[in-house]
Design a protein around this motif. Structure first.
Motif, PDB file in Angstrom:
ATOM      1  N   PHE A  11     -23.484   6.167  -3.273  1.00  0.00           N
ATOM      2  CA  PHE A  11     -24.696   5.846  -2.532  1.00  0.00           C
ATOM      3  C   PHE A  11     -25.819   6.752  -3.043  1.00  0.00           C
ATOM      4  CE2 PHE A  11     -21.234   4.733   0.363  1.00  0.00           C
ATOM      5  CZ  PHE A  11     -21.587   3.449   0.744  1.00  0.00           C
ATOM      6  N   ASP A  12     -26.887   6.128  -3.555  1.00  0.00           N
ATOM      7  CA  ASP A  12     -28.044   6.879  -4.056  1.00  0.00           C
ATOM      8  C   ASP A  12     -27.639   7.961  -5.057  1.00  0.00           C
ATOM      9  OD1 ASP A  12     -29.755   5.399  -2.365  1.00  0.00           O
ATOM     10  OD2 ASP A  12     -29.324   6.760  -0.694  1.00  0.00           O
ATOM     11  N   GLY A  13     -26.717   7.590  -5.934  1.00  0.00           N
ATOM     12  CA  GLY A  13     -26.288   8.525  -6.972  1.00  0.00           C
ATOM     13  C   GLY A  13     -25.248   9.531  -6.526  1.00  0.00           C
ATOM     14  N   ASN A  14     -24.885   9.510  -5.247  1.00  0.00           N
ATOM     15  CA  ASN A  14     -23.871  10.432  -4.715  1.00  0.00           C
ATOM     16  C   ASN A  14     -22.526   9.715  -4.641  1.00  0.00           C
ATOM     17  OD1 ASN A  14     -22.620  12.627  -3.427  1.00  0.00           O
ATOM     18  ND2 ASN A  14     -23.089  11.765  -1.410  1.00  0.00           N
ATOM     19  N   THR A  15     -21.559  10.172  -5.420  1.00  0.00           N
ATOM     20  CA  THR A  15     -20.240   9.544  -5.447  1.00  0.00           C
ATOM     21  C   THR A  15     -19.452   9.921  -4.205  1.00  0.00           C
ATOM     22  OG1 THR A  15     -20.190   9.619  -7.875  1.00  0.00           O
ATOM     23  CG2 THR A  15     -18.088   9.298  -6.742  1.00  0.00           C
ATOM     24  N   VAL A  16     -19.035   8.905  -3.464  1.00  0.00           N
ATOM     25  CA  VAL A  16     -18.302   9.126  -2.215  1.00  0.00           C
ATOM     26  C   VAL A  16     -16.813   8.849  -2.395  1.00  0.00           C
ATOM     27  CG1 VAL A  16     -18.118   8.451   0.217  1.00  0.00           C
ATOM     28  CG2 VAL A  16     -20.360   8.537  -0.886  1.00  0.00           C
ATOM     29  N   ILE A  17     -16.475   7.813  -3.159  1.00  0.00           N
ATOM     30  CA  ILE A  17     -15.089   7.462  -3.459  1.00  0.00           C
ATOM     31  C   ILE A  17     -14.878   7.575  -4.967  1.00  0.00           C
ATOM     32  CG2 ILE A  17     -13.376   5.601  -3.463  1.00  0.00           C
ATOM     33  CD1 ILE A  17     -13.830   6.760  -0.743  1.00  0.00           C
ATOM     34  N   LYS A  18     -13.861   8.333  -5.365  1.00  0.00           N
ATOM     35  CA  LYS A  18     -13.638   8.624  -6.780  1.00  0.00           C
ATOM     36  C   LYS A  18     -12.279   8.117  -7.249  1.00  0.00           C
ATOM     37  CE  LYS A  18     -16.134  12.967  -5.947  1.00  0.00           C
ATOM     38  NZ  LYS A  18     -16.021  14.455  -5.922  1.00  0.00           N
ATOM     39  N   ASN A  19     -12.273   6.989  -7.900  1.00  0.00           N
ATOM     40  CA  ASN A  19     -11.106   6.485  -8.621  1.00  0.00           C
ATOM     41  C   ASN A  19      -9.831   6.477  -7.769  1.00  0.00           C
ATOM     42  OD1 ASN A  19     -10.178   5.397 -11.109  1.00  0.00           O
ATOM     43  ND2 ASN A  19      -9.141   7.320 -11.568  1.00  0.00           N
ATOM     44  N   ASP A  54     -18.281  -0.094  -6.517  1.00  0.00           N
ATOM     45  CA  ASP A  54     -19.002  -0.046  -7.795  1.00  0.00           C
ATOM     46  C   ASP A  54     -18.104  -0.478  -8.945  1.00  0.00           C
ATOM     47  OD1 ASP A  54     -21.164   0.941  -6.379  1.00  0.00           O
ATOM     48  OD2 ASP A  54     -20.641   3.035  -6.760  1.00  0.00           O
ATOM     49  N   SER A  55     -16.828  -0.136  -8.834  1.00  0.00           N
ATOM     50  CA  SER A  55     -15.838  -0.542  -9.837  1.00  0.00           C
ATOM     51  C   SER A  55     -14.455  -0.498  -9.199  1.00  0.00           C
ATOM     52  CB  SER A  55     -15.888   0.387 -11.061  1.00  0.00           C
ATOM     53  OG  SER A  55     -15.608   1.729 -10.694  1.00  0.00           O
ATOM     54  N   GLY A  56     -13.495  -1.131  -9.857  1.00  0.00           N
ATOM     55  CA  GLY A  56     -12.137  -1.183  -9.328  1.00  0.00           C
ATOM     56  C   GLY A  56     -11.826  -2.517  -8.674  1.00  0.00           C
ATOM     57  N   ARG A  57     -10.630  -2.624  -8.116  1.00  0.00           N
ATOM     58  CA  ARG A  57     -10.163  -3.880  -7.532  1.00  0.00           C
ATOM     59  C   ARG A  57      -9.582  -3.642  -6.142  1.00  0.00           C
ATOM     60  NH1 ARG A  57      -8.588  -7.739 -11.630  1.00  0.00           N
ATOM     61  NH2 ARG A  57      -6.863  -8.460 -10.320  1.00  0.00           N
ATOM     62  N   VAL A  58      -9.729  -4.640  -5.281  1.00  0.00           N
ATOM     63  CA  VAL A  58      -9.056  -4.677  -3.979  1.00  0.00           C
ATOM     64  C   VAL A  58      -8.290  -5.987  -3.932  1.00  0.00           C
ATOM     65  CG1 VAL A  58      -9.309  -4.708  -1.481  1.00  0.00           C
ATOM     66  CG2 VAL A  58     -10.878  -3.330  -2.868  1.00  0.00           C
ATOM     67  N   GLU A  59      -6.974  -5.908  -3.832  1.00  0.00           N
ATOM     68  CA  GLU A  59      -6.144  -7.107  -3.897  1.00  0.00           C
ATOM     69  C   GLU A  59      -5.384  -7.331  -2.591  1.00  0.00           C
ATOM     70  OE1 GLU A  59      -3.607  -6.907  -7.276  1.00  0.00           O
ATOM     71  OE2 GLU A  59      -5.257  -7.053  -8.728  1.00  0.00           O
ATOM     72  N   TYR A  60      -5.531  -8.527  -2.039  1.00  0.00           N
ATOM     73  CA  TYR A  60      -4.785  -8.967  -0.869  1.00  0.00           C
ATOM     74  C   TYR A  60      -3.650  -9.863  -1.354  1.00  0.00           C
ATOM     75  CZ  TYR A  60      -8.475  -7.414   2.374  1.00  0.00           C
ATOM     76  OH  TYR A  60      -9.365  -6.671   3.113  1.00  0.00           O
ATOM     77  N   ASP A  61      -2.447  -9.315  -1.400  1.00  0.00           N
ATOM     78  CA  ASP A  61      -1.300 -10.066  -1.923  1.00  0.00           C
ATOM     79  C   ASP A  61      -1.643 -10.716  -3.267  1.00  0.00           C
ATOM     80  OD1 ASP A  61       0.721  -9.658   0.148  1.00  0.00           O
ATOM     81  OD2 ASP A  61      -0.633 -10.781   1.442  1.00  0.00           O
ATOM     82  N   GLY A  62      -2.247  -9.928  -4.134  1.00  0.00           N
ATOM     83  CA  GLY A  62      -2.565 -10.377  -5.486  1.00  0.00           C
ATOM     84  C   GLY A  62      -3.897 -11.072  -5.638  1.00  0.00           C
ATOM     85  N   ARG A  63      -4.584 -11.366  -4.539  1.00  0.00           N
ATOM     86  CA  ARG A  63      -5.892 -12.026  -4.591  1.00  0.00           C
ATOM     87  C   ARG A  63      -6.986 -10.965  -4.672  1.00  0.00           C
ATOM     88  NH1 ARG A  63      -5.536 -15.478   0.763  1.00  0.00           N
ATOM     89  NH2 ARG A  63      -4.517 -13.525   1.402  1.00  0.00           N
ATOM     90  N   ASN A  64      -7.766 -11.009  -5.707  1.00  0.00           N
ATOM     91  CA  ASN A  64      -8.766  -9.975  -5.969  1.00  0.00           C
ATOM     92  C   ASN A  64     -10.034 -10.222  -5.145  1.00  0.00           C
ATOM     93  OD1 ASN A  64     -10.396  -7.977  -6.958  1.00  0.00           O
ATOM     94  ND2 ASN A  64     -10.334  -8.644  -9.092  1.00  0.00           N
ATOM     95  N   GLN A 216     -11.351  11.734  -2.951  1.00  0.00           N
ATOM     96  CA  GLN A 216     -10.224  11.427  -3.826  1.00  0.00           C
ATOM     97  C   GLN A 216      -8.927  11.351  -3.044  1.00  0.00           C
ATOM     98  OE1 GLN A 216     -11.024  14.861  -6.523  1.00  0.00           O
ATOM     99  NE2 GLN A 216     -11.059  13.327  -8.151  1.00  0.00           N
ATOM    100  N   LYS A 217      -7.982  10.554  -3.547  1.00  0.00           N
ATOM    101  CA  LYS A 217      -6.663  10.518  -2.924  1.00  0.00           C
ATOM    102  C   LYS A 217      -5.934  11.791  -3.316  1.00  0.00           C
ATOM    103  CE  LYS A 217      -2.946   8.239  -4.289  1.00  0.00           C
ATOM    104  NZ  LYS A 217      -2.009   7.160  -4.653  1.00  0.00           N
ATOM    105  N   ALA A 218      -5.709  12.654  -2.325  1.00  0.00           N
ATOM    106  CA  ALA A 218      -5.093  13.950  -2.593  1.00  0.00           C
ATOM    107  C   ALA A 218      -3.584  13.941  -2.371  1.00  0.00           C
ATOM    108  CB  ALA A 218      -5.739  15.024  -1.721  1.00  0.00           C
ATOM    109  N   TRP A 219      -3.100  12.941  -1.576  1.00  0.00           N
ATOM    110  CA  TRP A 219      -1.661  12.900  -1.270  1.00  0.00           C
ATOM    111  C   TRP A 219      -1.334  11.561  -0.646  1.00  0.00           C
ATOM    112  CZ3 TRP A 219       1.274  12.369   3.232  1.00  0.00           C
ATOM    113  CH2 TRP A 219       2.617  12.772   3.142  1.00  0.00           C
TER     114      TRP A 219
END
Length: 271
Positions: A11-19, A54-64, A216-219
């Protein structure tokens, strides 16, 4: 099953979710936990589609989801139930009318079938028929949450999202709501994702837990695996209170005693 793959959101150049990549299993209570501002709510909204990643995929039982047309997204929405933080019931509608509302909007069922389904869902969350005619202002917070759960289930969703389901509830009622969500998830084989910072909920029903730290996903693991985690950020978050510090110490002592006992039994058997 829902999968997120390499999700990024800024958001506005601030990365909130990272990979972030994670899998949320069907028939289990999947939980996203983390401190305020960690990015867990943004992640949940990306999964639901309220935010576009911004990038990546979200799949619901294989549906993107990220490649769906608007008409396809609308069809997917019919498979989704949502339990909002404040229940979000309509003040001007009775308990029964609140549960009927999604079917009146999206179902092809007859009026009789809609009524039967609504009453079934209300009965399933342990609400008595005398409460069906009451207004939200006339029932307790715990009952309001049950009505909201019934409404979320009335269209027989394959996916259920819960945003802080225990917000504003006392510990005893929170436990009841946790167990109810867990039971319904298993009973109807739903992919349930719960956004929460309630450690009681985590320890009670956390079958698949995603810990988000600084976007980031830490665990990732189960409630049982939390005790054996070597992740210092997770430990600082989960065992922040004096109560859970004592729970951690008690668990460690029990493990050590079992280890000593097993070793002693092993030595006796050799002799």
């Amino acid at each position: 099953m829902i999968e997120v793959k390499n999700i990024n959101k800024s958001f506005d150049g601030n990365t909130v979710i990272k990979n972030i990549s994670a899998r949320f299993d069907t028939g289990k209570t999947n939980m996203i936990i983390g401190q305020s501002g960690s990015g867990k709510t943004v992640l949940l909204k990306c999964i639901i589609g309220l935010y576009s990643a911004d990038s990546g995929r979200v799949e619901y039982d294989g549906r993107n989801l990220t490649q769906m047309k608007m008409s396809e997204i609308r069809m997917l929405r019919r498979e989704v139930g949502m339990l909002f933080q404040g229940s979000a019931l309509f003040d001007s509608m009775s308990v029964l009318q609140n549960v009927l509302f999604p079917m009146e909007m999206f179902s092809d069922k007859t009026k009789t079938e809609q009524l039967e389904r609504a009453k079934f869902c209300l009965n399933r969350v342990n609400l008595q028929e005398k409460s069906f005619v009451l207004m939200p202002s006339e029932i307790s917070g715990g009952m309001q949450k049950r009505v909201a759960i019934a409404r979320a289930l009335v269209l027989q969703p394959k996916y259920l999202f819960c945003d802080e389901p225990n917000s504003g509830l006392d510990p005893k009622t929170s436990l009841i709501i946790d167990k109810l969500i867990h039971e319904l998830t298993r009973e109807f084989n739903i992919t349930t994702i719960i956004n929460s910072h309630d450690m009681n909920s985590v320890m009670e029903i956390g079958e698949n837990i995603i810990f988000i730290n600084n976007g980031q996903k830490a665990w990732q693991g189960s409630k049982e695996q939390i005790f054996d985690s070597q992740n210092s950020e997770l430990e600082d978050f989960v065992f922040a209170s004096e109560l859970y510090k004592k729970v951690k110490i008690s668990h460690t002592k029990k493990i050590n005693l079992n280890f000593i006992e097993n070793n002693e039994n092993g030595i006796k058997n050799k002799n």
